[in-house]
Every structure is written in structure tokens, then in C-alpha cells.
Enzyme design. Structure first.
Site, PDB file in Angstrom:
ATOM      1  N   ARG A  24    -106.906  -2.516   4.962  1.00 16.08           N
ATOM      2  CA  ARG A  24    -107.236  -3.491   6.011  1.00 16.08           C
ATOM      3  C   ARG A  24    -108.708  -3.857   5.883  1.00 16.08           C
ATOM      4  O   ARG A  24    -109.563  -2.974   5.760  1.00 16.08           O
ATOM      5  CB  ARG A  24    -106.931  -2.936   7.404  1.00 16.08           C
ATOM      6  CG  ARG A  24    -107.313  -3.914   8.498  1.00 16.08           C
ATOM      7  CD  ARG A  24    -106.750  -3.585   9.863  1.00 16.08           C
ATOM      8  NE  ARG A  24    -105.444  -4.208  10.057  1.00 16.08           N
ATOM      9  CZ  ARG A  24    -104.931  -4.552  11.249  1.00 16.08           C
ATOM     10  NH1 ARG A  24    -105.595  -4.318  12.356  1.00 16.08           N
ATOM     11  NH2 ARG A  24    -103.757  -5.106  11.336  1.00 16.08           N
ATOM     12  N   TYR A  59    -115.655   0.360  11.150  1.00 18.63           N
ATOM     13  CA  TYR A  59    -115.566   1.824  10.989  1.00 18.63           C
ATOM     14  C   TYR A  59    -116.270   2.241   9.685  1.00 18.63           C
ATOM     15  O   TYR A  59    -116.904   1.413   9.029  1.00 18.63           O
ATOM     16  CB  TYR A  59    -114.101   2.266  11.054  1.00 18.63           C
ATOM     17  CG  TYR A  59    -113.475   1.959  12.402  1.00 18.63           C
ATOM     18  CD1 TYR A  59    -114.037   2.491  13.574  1.00 18.63           C
ATOM     19  CD2 TYR A  59    -112.382   1.111  12.524  1.00 18.63           C
ATOM     20  CE1 TYR A  59    -113.503   2.188  14.822  1.00 18.63           C
ATOM     21  CE2 TYR A  59    -111.833   0.808  13.779  1.00 18.63           C
ATOM     22  CZ  TYR A  59    -112.406   1.351  14.925  1.00 18.63           C
ATOM     23  OH  TYR A  59    -111.891   1.057  16.157  1.00 18.63           O
TER      24      TYR A  59
HETATM   25  C1  LIG Z   1    -104.251  -1.183  21.937  1.00 19.30           C
HETATM   26  C2  LIG Z   1    -104.675  -1.601  20.566  1.00 19.30           C
HETATM   27  C3  LIG Z   1    -105.023  -0.646  19.630  1.00 19.30           C
HETATM   28  C4  LIG Z   1    -105.392  -1.007  18.335  1.00 19.30           C
HETATM   29  N1  LIG Z   1    -105.642  -0.057  17.388  1.00 19.30           N
HETATM   30  C5  LIG Z   1    -105.829  -0.406  16.101  1.00 19.30           C
HETATM   31  C6  LIG Z   1    -105.854   0.557  15.063  1.00 19.30           C
HETATM   32  O1  LIG Z   1    -105.636   1.727  15.276  1.00 19.30           O
HETATM   33  N2  LIG Z   1    -106.106   0.140  13.801  1.00 19.30           N
HETATM   34  C7  LIG Z   1    -106.289  -1.174  13.506  1.00 19.30           C
HETATM   35  O2  LIG Z   1    -106.521  -1.506  12.347  1.00 19.30           O
HETATM   36  N3  LIG Z   1    -106.222  -2.123  14.450  1.00 19.30           N
HETATM   37  C8  LIG Z   1    -105.968  -1.766  15.735  1.00 19.30           C
HETATM   38  N4  LIG Z   1    -105.816  -2.736  16.681  1.00 19.30           N
HETATM   39  C9  LIG Z   1    -105.850  -4.138  16.276  1.00 19.30           C
HETATM   40  C10 LIG Z   1    -104.424  -4.641  16.005  1.00 19.30           C
HETATM   41  O3  LIG Z   1    -103.806  -3.943  14.952  1.00 19.30           O
HETATM   42  C11 LIG Z   1    -104.414  -6.130  15.692  1.00 19.30           C
HETATM   43  O4  LIG Z   1    -105.138  -6.350  14.511  1.00 19.30           O
HETATM   44  C12 LIG Z   1    -105.007  -6.956  16.820  1.00 19.30           C
HETATM   45  O5  LIG Z   1    -104.543  -6.514  18.083  1.00 19.30           O
HETATM   46  C13 LIG Z   1    -104.644  -8.437  16.685  1.00 19.30           C
HETATM   47  O6  LIG Z   1    -103.245  -8.609  16.694  1.00 19.30           O
HETATM   48  P1  LIG Z   1    -102.450  -9.229  17.964  1.00 19.30           P
HETATM   49  O7  LIG Z   1    -103.080 -10.539  18.274  1.00 19.30           O
HETATM   50  O8  LIG Z   1    -101.023  -9.373  17.470  1.00 19.30           O
HETATM   51  O9  LIG Z   1    -102.568  -8.256  19.092  1.00 19.30           O
HETATM   52  C14 LIG Z   1    -105.460  -2.371  17.996  1.00 19.30           C
HETATM   53  C15 LIG Z   1    -105.121  -3.339  18.949  1.00 19.30           C
HETATM   54  C16 LIG Z   1    -104.713  -2.970  20.214  1.00 19.30           C
HETATM   55  C17 LIG Z   1    -104.299  -4.054  21.190  1.00 19.30           C
END
Ligand SMILES: Cc1cc2nc3c(=O)[nH]c(=O)nc-3n(C[C@H](O)[C@H](O)[C@H](O)COP(=O)(O)O)c2cc1C
Ligand SMILES: Cc1cc2nc3c(=O)[nH]c(=O)nc-3n(C[C@H](O)[C@H](O)[C@H](O)COP(=O)(O)OP(=O)(O)OC[C@H]3O[C@@H](n4cnc5c(N)ncnc54)[C@H](O)[C@@H]3O)c2cc1C
Length: 760
Positions: free
Chosen positions: A621, A573
Site C-alpha cells: 500500500r 507510518y
Molecule cells: C476505521 C478505519 C480504520 C482504518 N484502518 C486502516 C488500516 O489499518 N490500514 C490501512 O491501510 N488503512 C486503514 N484505513 C483506511 C481504509 O483502508 C481506506 O483506505 C479508507 O477508509 C478509504 O476508503 P473508503 O472511502 O472506502 O472508506 C482505515 C479506515 C477506517 C475508516
């Protein structure tokens, strides 16, 4: 079947034995360059689990081998003048010489034709063989001869090690960490037969050179190590046996067989000695190949493919564990300030295969000490009372950032919901964040919330750029504060070149069909070349505007009552686009060096910090790596974190990737946690780990080992909003339910049900 085996090491001999035992009619010839009594190497290690497989494959060899076993359960870690012992690990050792003796005897008794002192230089002599097996070790000639078919890769690791022996009988698997004027020396030592032990000395290349070991012959190496480890050796001598300094080569092959030629053992894969000897992997290969050929008697080709199919996943899993383990030993200097118990815990769990939960079974007393230490440390860090007897599981210890105290270490990772209307969040967001707060996590991240309308990813993204957004967020924040112990964080972002795209489920980062709006970025590089809109390169006036937008959003976030503010500098971003060299080609003061690329993101951070109250923490982040050539590397992320800390960032939220569409991530369990670990220790700043963390075993392990201070779970929380409550239930930890749900306190959850009879 006519079987030609190149190499009479453990893999070749054991395979010959298994085949002959299965069918004495097989003609098996092993060609070995050494004499039968050549003795290279010292001890080999078997875990209890591996030896059970050898037992069921071939009881006779099993019995002959185990007669030579020295068994031990303990690991002794000598660190900063203390010895930390952990038990219950179940290993056996024996000498390589005895193992080869057993295998050579068994092979001879079964009629295997072993031709010693015969070098194989090409495969011409094997034209009449039905099967040729390359069991010729790490420098395999067979692999080299058919290189284009096997597609081997050899990753030479940077550390140096030397394989020595000693007559000192170690009572346990023993690790020493000793520092001298040249650096830190690690020793892995274990007894393999009464009165004989393996003694491997390992160090970084810098230490090795500084000590002059790059110029030392075997005698000088032994003299140096004997002087260095005089105390540890207790008067015993070191024994050498082709003891030259080496770099560990991790061998992998794209294919394990071709035509009628298969590779096994070190010839096809290696795994660092710190996760156990390659000998057991070699023997398991032999079992698998023998079984696969027996299961496909009419098609050896099918058998060879079945062998690869069966063994490859197991080997790759072990190689991943070995990679984590060898990286720990490559970076041990990083952990030398840890308290002894935590150092021991991180060492034992380094391969990520042994978790906090495994140690509950193996060594409950050790685990109780670790948990008590984590509890004590949390009490000191937060100034809160934390019970010691029994201590809570590490994930249920509190954590403090400025004046904010989180009741546990689990956080819901930010997740865009693509459900806002003109930036305004509504009922969906209330239930989404509200139910996860009730679900027990200590910290709830709201989704990426954009600082201006044009900074949105999609038209349905949440914002904090209009006064009416404040009330909509406040409703959610108030709910979380009123009905749960959770705290809630806002993540402020600007989509930059990834803006004006569709909702995630309509196409990840796909541009809007109607063209969207003008987007900006560090440089005018479209995300998908030829498909995405080309962003405008930000001018200084654009940057001023963005800073003002961030400040206004931070003020709105404060009004809404958020407890923690995160600035999103990850995932490609806007701010991330300045940081990564793949997306920043500027030639002004905001491009070029990492310092320059960080200038604008830090300017935004400072401006937000100035309006965000002192008592409330801020996080950032980052994408620790871009997973793409020329992009951010872990060492760059360390420097980014250092700069952030210098600007009073309280905690770094360590994510990775999503910078460019051509990224090649290396996914896996906890795949981003090593970056959080590295930043935490190299920079001395608190970190959050995220990415494929899904079990409470892993969360407890990460926290107890100090790999991160908080664990963020995203998809696990989509699947189960009550993830933390369920973890508490499984761990027997009392996490009070809200009064409305108090009846659950007396309830035993059951997911499956059986009406008697057989069944789980
Ligand atoms: C549906 C969805 C939306 C996400 N939106 C964001 C977000 O708004 N900001 C962000 O930093 N990461 C976002 N992510 C990334 C997650 O915060 C996370 O870093 C990533 O899913 C890996 O974690 P996990 O393996 O526990 O799912 C999103 C992930 C998913 C699945
Ligand atoms: C010198 C040495 C010392 C070691 N010490 C230890 C130790 O102390 N502890 C431990 O756990 N692991 C040790 N290892 C590693 C461990 O032995 C291996 O992971 C394990 O032996 C793998 O078994 P393998 O049969 O696949 O290969 P190897 O044991 O390497 O056996 C391969 C055999 O093939 C023979 N060979 C190679 N090329 C040819 C050729 N062109 N023609 C004919 N024969 C050939 C070699 O002489 C050797 O006997 C050592 C390895 C080596 C090479």
C-alpha cells in the site's frame, strides 16, 4: 429595474430575454464589442437534459433554437483502424451563429437595447444601473476590474487545441486518435448544421512543438491538419475562423457577485469543451439568475446570493467532471495499448459521470460486448471458465495473482479495530472479518497488523510479534476459508512516528496521555509539532531490527494461513516516513533522492518476499500523493510503483495522504482512483483502487475500464458487511449464499413498506 449587461454572447442575450419576458418594464441594455453579424466559433452542443431546462424556462426561445438542431445519439470512436460505435447518448448541435441570430432577434423583439461595437473598459457608465451583469466571456473585463472581490483563478491546461470547422458532415459525435512522427493527435468532431461540423484538434504540448505548430499561423495550421487528417476529412476542407492554438483555461471564482454586480457564463467559470459546450452552462446561469431575482423582488442582494447558491454546486460538479475528462485527454497516450472495446469504454466513462449502469440504459448492446470482453479477459487471466452468455457484471469476474484466484474484484479494505489485547485479536475481529467474508467480497484485508509491540499505533492494535498471536489469527483465517469463498490478506505495518497514540475514536493520531513508548522514524520530526513525541531517527541497527521483525511477522502470517501479504508503505507510518520527502530529512544513503528514500522500504519488502512462498502474492500500500507542498506527487508514485514491480510486487494498493497533519486532500467520489489508473498503465502493474468507492456502478466501471484490477471498500463495508451480496442482488447476479442462509435465496428483501395509497 435597470439592468446593464456587458457582453452579448449566449449568457448576456439569454439573460436579457428572460428578464424582459418576465417583466417588460425592466430596462435592459446589453453592450457588445462585436458587430451583430460577427461569426466567431462554429458549433455548440446541448444535451437532451439541458435543452429540457431551456424549454421550461422560456418556450419561445426553445422553439426557435430547436428548429436549428441537428440531433444525434451515436458516439463513434476511431481507434487503431477500428470504429467502435456506442449509441443512446442524446445530443443536439447547432451553429453558434444561428444561436446568436435567434437570441439577437428575440432580444430585439422584446425591446432589449443591444449596443453593438461598443467596448466596455470600465464600469463608470453603469452608475445608475440596479444590476450590472458581467457576461463578457472567458477574458471578462468586469471580472478583471473587480478582481479583488471575485477572487478568480485561471488554470491553463498543458494540452494545446485548435477550433476548426469542416464541411464534412459527421454522422455521429466522432473521436479520432491518430499517431504520426510527432505524437498522438485527438480530434473531437460533430455536425452542428447540415454540411458543417466542428473539428477540434488536440495534442500534448510536446507533440505541438515537435510538429512546429508553436510557430504555425492559421493557414499553416490548417494545411498541416488537412494533410494529417486527409483520410478522415474524405476530401472536405477545413475551415478556419480565428483558429489559433490555445491552452484551455479553467476559470473559477471565489465569489460570483459583489454589491450589484454579478458574473455569469464563461466570465465566472469554464469547463473543458470535451464535456459539452460552455454555451449550455452560460444559458443555465441566465435561467438561475433570472429565477433567483424573481424570488427575491425586494432584495437583489439576496437574489444574487441565491443565484450563486443554486448554480455553484452544479457548476463545480460539472467542473470536476470536466477536470477528469480533460485529464483523460491530456494522458490519452497512456491508453493507446488498450483493446479497442476497453479504450472506448474508458473514453465514454472518462468524466466518471457516465457509469457502467448508465450504459445499460443508453446502450445495452454495447455494454454486453464490454462485459463479454471483460469476462473473456478474466478467463484468460485466471485460466478459469467464465460464462459469456450472459457474462457476469465486471465486478464478479475472477482475478489471479500468482496461484491465488479471487472469485470477484471486491475487497474489504484494511481497517484498524483498536480492540486487540497486547496485540492478540479476539472475538470482535472474528465477527468483523468473518461477517464480511460471508458478505461476499472476494478478498478480506485484516487490519494493519504490527510487526513489533513498539510498532503499534495504539496499545489496542493487532500484532504478529508473539507466538500466541498466530493462533488467534489462524482461528479467523480458518473461519474465512471454511465458511466463505473469500481469501484473506494480512497487512504488515509499523507505525513509526505515528505510534504510541490513542484509539481512533479517542483522537486521531493524538499521543497517549501517559507518554506511551519510544517511537522511531526516518527523521526526528514529530507528527503534531509540540504535541507528539519526537521519534528517534533510525540507526542502521534499528533498521536491521525492523527487517527482522517484518520477517518474523511474515513467517507467523504464513503459519496463520493468510493468502496474501501486504506491506504497508502508506499513510505516514514507518516505511512511508522514509518515502516521503516531508518526513525524511536524512543525509545518509536512505535520504535525498527517491531511489535512496526507497532503499529501506525495498529492503524490507525483499526480506519478506524471501520468506513468503513463491506461489502467494504480495502487495504494497502506497500513498500516491501527500496532498501537501513539497510532498509526494502522482509522478513520484509512478516511480515508486516501478521500483516495487522490479522487486516482484504483484499488485500496488493505491491510497493517498495521511503523511502530515497539514495535508489538504481533494476529496470526492473515487478521488484516489486516478492514481491507481495512472500507475496501472504507466508501470504495467496490477493495482487496487480505494477511497470513496461506494456504489456497484463505480466498481463495475472501474474494472471494465481497466482503471484498477480490484476495488477496495472500507467504510461501505462497515455500513454493510453484505455489500457484495447486495450488489449481486441488485445486478441480478447469482451469488450463492452459505447453506445456513439458503432460505434467503427465495426471499425478496424490502426496506420500506407502504399500505397502498400514494407513496414511492
Ligand atoms: C476505521 C478505519 C480504520 C482504518 N484502518 C486502516 C488500516 O489499518 N490500514 C490501512 O491501510 N488503512 C486503514 N484505513 C483506511 C481504509 O483502508 C481506506 O483506505 C479508507 O477508509 C478509504 O476508503 P473508503 O472511502 O472506502 O472508506 C482505515 C479506515 C477506517 C475508516
Ligand atoms: C472565439 C470563440 C469561439 C468559440 N467557439 C465555440 C464553439 O465553436 N463551440 C462551443 O460550444 N463553444 C465555443 N466557444 C465557447 C463558448 O462559446 C462559450 O463557452 C460560451 O459562448 C459562453 O457564453 P458567454 O456568453 O458566457 O461568453 P461568450 O460567448 O464568450 O460571449 C461574451 C461576449 O462578450 C463580449 N465582450 C467581451 N468583452 C467585452 C467588453 N469588454 N465589452 C463589450 N463586449 C465584450 C464578446 O465579444 C462576446 O460576444 C467559443 C468561444 C469563443 C470566444
Amino acid at each position: 429595474m435597470k439592468i446593464a449587461i456587458v457582453g452579448g454572447g449566449p449568457a448576456g442575450l439569454y439573460f436579457a430575454i428572460l428578464m424582459k419576458r418576465r417583466d417588460p418594464a425592466h430596462e435592459v441594455v446589453v453592450t457588445e464589442r462585436n458587430r451583430p453579424d460577427d461569426t466567431f466559433g462554429f458549433g455548440v452542443v446541448f444535451s437532451d437534459a439541458t435543452i429540457a431546462e431551456v424549454e421550461s424556462a422560456d418556450e419561445e426561445t426553445y422553439r426557435a433554437i430547436t428548429e436549428h438542431f441537428v440531433h444525434w445519439d451515436d458516439i463513434d470512436i476511431h481507434y487503431r483502424g477500428q470504429v467502435i460505435r456506442s449509441t443512446g447518448h442524446g445530443f443536439s448541435g447547432m451553429s453558434r451563429r444561428s444561436l446568436l441570430d435567434v437570441l439577437q432577434r428575440e432580444a430585439a423583439a422584446l425591446g432589449v437595447d443591444v449596443r453593438y461595437e461598443t467596448e466596455v473598459a470600465d464600469l463608470r457608465g453603469f452608475a445608475d444601473a440596479d444590476l450590472v451583469v458581467g457576461a463578457d466571456g472567458v477574458n471578462s473585463t468586469v471580472r478583471r476590474l473587480l478582481e479583488d472581490r471575485f477572487g478568480p483563478s485561471v488554470d491553463f491546461r498543458p494540452n494545446r487545441f485548435v477550433w476548426l470547422g469542416t464541411t464534412r458532415p459527421f454522422p455521429a459525435f466522432t473521436f479520432y486518435f491518430r499517431e504520426n512522427e510527432h505524437g498522438l493527435w485527438r480530434v473531437h468532431a460533430y455536425q452542428y448544421e447540415p454540411g458543417h461540423s466542428t473539428f477540434i484538434v488536440e495534442c500534448t504540448e510536446r507533440t505541438w512543438r515537435s510538429a512546429g505548430m508553436d510557430r504555425a499561423d492559421e493557414e499553416e495550421t490548417v494545411a498541416y491538419c488537412e494533410a494529417l487528417f486527409g483520410e478522415e476529412l474524405e476530401g472536405h476542407r477545413l475551415i478556419r475562423n480565428r483558429s489559433v492554438w490555445r491552452s484551455f483555461p479553467t476559470v473559477r471564482c471565489a465569489r460570483w457577485w459583489t454589491d450589484n454586480v454579478a458574473l455569469m457564463g464563461d466570465a465566472v467559470h469554464t469547463a473543458h469543451f470535451s464535456v459539452g459546450s460552455g454555451t449550455r452552462m452560460a444559458m443555465l446561469d441566465a435561467i438561475a439568475l433570472c429565477d433567483a431575482l424573481a424570488a427575491s423582488p425586494h432584495s437583489p442582494t439576496e437574489g444574487l446570493q441565491a443565484y450563486e447558491n443554486a448554480r455553484r454546486p452544479q457548476v463545480e460538479s460539472l467542473q470536476r467532471a470536466a477536470q477528469a475528462s480533460l485529464e483523460w485527454f491530456e494522458a490519452t497516450e497512456r491508453y493507446m495499448d488498450l483493446a479497442p472495446l476497453q479504450f472506448a469504454f474508458t473514453l465514454i466513462t472518462r468524466s466518471l459521470r457516465i457509469t457502467h449502469e448508465d450504459l445499460r440504459v443508453r446502450d445495452p448492446a454495447f455494454l454486453a460486448h464490454v462485459d463479454a470482453w471483460v469476462a473473456e479477459h478474466a478467463a484468460e487471466q485466471t485460466g478459469r471458465a467464465v460464462p459469456r452468455e450472459p457474462p457476469p457484471p465486471p465486478m464478479f469476474t475472477p482475478f489471479k495473482l500468482r496461484d491465488l484466484v479471487l472469485s470477484n474484484r471486491v475487497a474489504v479494505s484494511p481497517m484498524c479495530q483498536y480492540t486487540a489485547v497486547d496485540g492478540t485479536v479476539g472475538d470482535w475481529h472474528l465477527q468483523h472479518l468473518g461477517s464480511r467474508a460471508v458478505g461476499g467480497a472476494g478478498l478480506i484485508f485484516a487490519e494493519m497488523t504490527d510487526v513489533c509491540a513498539d510498532g503499534r499505533i495504539s496499545p489496542a492494535c493487532a500484532g504478529l510479534y508473539k507466538p500466541e498471536h498466530v493462533g488467534a489469527w489462524k482461528r479467523i483465517v480458518d473461519f474465512v476459508h471454511e465458511w466463505s469463498d473469500a481469501k484473506i490478506a494480512v497487512q504488515l505495518g509499523h507505525a513509526g512516528r505515528k505510534g504510541a497514540t490513542k484509539k481512533l475514536w479517542e483522537g486521531d493520531s493524538e499521543p497517549l496521555d501517559d507518554g506511551g513508548w519510544e517511537i522511531v522514524s526516518a527523521s526526528p520530526i514529530p507528527y503534531f509539532p509540540g504535541r507528539s513525541r519526537t521519534p528517534k531517527e533510525m540507526t542502521r541497527a534499528d533498521m536491521d531490527q525492523a527487517v527482522a521483525d517484518y520477517v518474523r511477522a511474515a513467517e507467523y502470517a504464513l503459519e496463520a494461513g493468510f493468502d496474501l501479504l501486504e506491506v504497508h508503505m502508506a499513510h505516514g507510518y514507518l516505511l512511508a516516513s522514509f518515502i516521503s520527502p516531508l518526513t525524511n530529512e536524512r543525509t545518509d544513503g536512505y535520504g535525498g533522492s527517491l531511489e535512496n528514500r526507497m532503499r529501506f522500504p525495498l529492503e524490507v519488502f525483499d526480506a519478506v518476499r524471501a520468506v513468503w512462498p513463491d506461489e502467494r502474492p504480495m502487495s504494497v500500500r502506497v500513498s500516491a500523493v501527500d496532498w501537501a507542498p513539497g510532498g509526494m506527487r502522482p509522478e513520484d508514485a509512478v516511480e515508486v510503483a516501478r521500483m516495487l514491480r522490479a522487486h516482484d510486487c504483484d499488485i500496488v494498493d493505491v491510497s493517498a495522504g495521511q503523511t502530515v497533519p497539514f495535508q489538504e486532500p481533494v476529496y470526492g467520489r473515487l478521488f484516489q482512483t486516478p492514481f491507481a489508473d495512472r500507475i496501472r498503465h504507466d508501470v504495467g502493474v496490477a493495482t487496487m483502487a480505494v477511497g470513496n468507492i461506494s456504489s456497484y456502478m463505480d466498481v463495475n466501471t472501474i474494472i471494465a475500464a481497466g482503471r484498477a484490477d480490484l476495488c477496495l471498500l472500507a467504510r461501505a463495508h462497515l455500513f454493510d458487511p453484505y455489500w457484495t451480496r447486495h450488489a449481486a442482488y441488485m445486478l441480478g447476479h447469482d451469488l450463492r449464499w452459505p447453506p445456513q442462509y439458503a432460505s434467503v435465496q427465495q426471499y425478496t428483501p424490502r426496506f420500506a413498506f407502504h399500505f397502498g395509497g400514494e407513496g414511492p
